[in-house]
Scaffold this active site. Sequence first.
Site, mmCIF file in Angstrom:
data_model
loop_
_atom_site.group_PDB
_atom_site.id
_atom_site.type_symbol
_atom_site.label_atom_id
_atom_site.label_comp_id
_atom_site.label_asym_id
_atom_site.label_seq_id
_atom_site.Cartn_x
_atom_site.Cartn_y
_atom_site.Cartn_z
ATOM 1 N N HIS A 152 0.868 -1.174 0.000
ATOM 2 C CA HIS A 152 0.000 0.000 0.000
ATOM 3 C C HIS A 152 0.904 1.222 0.000
ATOM 4 C CE1 HIS A 152 -3.784 2.216 0.696
ATOM 5 N NE2 HIS A 152 -2.967 3.081 1.279
ATOM 6 N N CYS A 153 0.769 2.059 -1.027
ATOM 7 C CA CYS A 153 1.656 3.209 -1.199
ATOM 8 C C CYS A 153 0.964 4.497 -0.768
ATOM 9 C CB CYS A 153 2.091 3.320 -2.666
ATOM 10 S SG CYS A 153 3.212 4.702 -2.969
ATOM 11 N N PRO A 154 1.473 5.171 0.267
ATOM 12 C CA PRO A 154 0.844 6.426 0.706
ATOM 13 C C PRO A 154 0.970 7.546 -0.318
ATOM 14 C CG PRO A 154 2.921 6.063 1.859
ATOM 15 C CD PRO A 154 2.637 4.812 1.094
ATOM 16 N N ASN A 157 -1.892 6.928 -2.407
ATOM 17 C CA ASN A 157 -3.086 6.645 -1.601
ATOM 18 C C ASN A 157 -3.875 5.481 -2.199
ATOM 19 O OD1 ASN A 157 -4.947 6.938 0.490
ATOM 20 N ND2 ASN A 157 -6.224 8.357 -0.680
ATOM 21 N N ASN A 158 -3.166 4.418 -2.525
ATOM 22 C CA ASN A 158 -3.820 3.279 -3.151
ATOM 23 C C ASN A 158 -2.957 2.040 -2.945
ATOM 24 O OD1 ASN A 158 -5.689 1.814 -4.584
ATOM 25 N ND2 ASN A 158 -5.249 2.741 -6.568
#
Length: 349
Positions: A152-154, A157-158
């Site tokens: 999950h990549c901040p 945001n996905n």
Amino acid sequence: MAPSHVLRCCQRALNWIPVVFINLVVGWSYYAYVVELCVYTIPNNAERIGYLVIFHIFLTMFVWSYWKTICSRPAAASKAFGLPRAEKELYEREERAETQQEILRKVARDLPVFTRTAGGAIRYCDHCQIIKPDRCHHCSTCEMCVLKMDHHCPWVNNCVGFSNYKYFVLFLAYASLYCVVICATVIKYFIKFWTLPDTHAKFHILFLFFVAALFFVSIVSLLSYHLWLVGKNRTTIEAFRAPVFTNGQDKSGFSLGFRRNASEVFGDEAKYWMFPVFSSLGDGLSFVTRLVHIDPEQANSVLQHNGKSPADGKADPCAHGNNIQHTADDSKEKKDGGQTVSVTMDSGP
């Protein structure tokens, strides 16, 4: 209930802060490069036009791939991986873990599932109430099980997974090239401004070079790591925790050789490789491994068990070659009545 809902909404709003930050930086870099550098600083029209054309090409590809990564909904498992009503009721009533596993094993026999937990159990998500497909993991932020989840990549945001991993790699590649273009074209004026008195554009030019160089170093290291993962056909999760098959752990269990591994992400058609359009192979629900091969026709028939369709997984409907499956070199096929049956061959580690 209400405070919990408010907190969840606040958390979702806060999750967009890194995305807003990235867009503000890109917006400022556009102003600094186009206005302060090209309009106010560069005296030669030919040089100015050349810089603007190159800059806008890489900016377009960077922004396109970035927003495709953000806007692509993570692919979820199809309904075929849920427990049938009778088995679900038995599973929920049963308190003994051993009996619950027996129920899961019975259902999993009809599914293209070959990975297990570290203890050898069937991977089941109590939150989503599904048997997890191979390489699928539950994301607590997205609150769903994501097919071929990488992380999950901040910054987007996905969740990065089957539906958008190609876009993510291209985003890193074009972001690196965007920074290279800025550094390469700005460095002449960056050096020049150190020896000149303060000018109208001095602050923007100096800061633009420093920011682009800093981002390049961080992004290119991340890009190199993910290109290595693509070549090995691993996700970030699998790189840290090797997948477990029925015969034990195998960190290279999904590796089919560099060319096929790259095709898993970028597809077979070279004309789509450089563009953020979906061209990854497969459906994200079943994968060819070095240890197990399942024929595409067989996989589809398994997923249509009880009248359920693999399309319920809602992978990208516009996918090019979305249902194409690789054939392992060491698999042999028998023809019987026009149907293809795959025989599993263990190729060893």
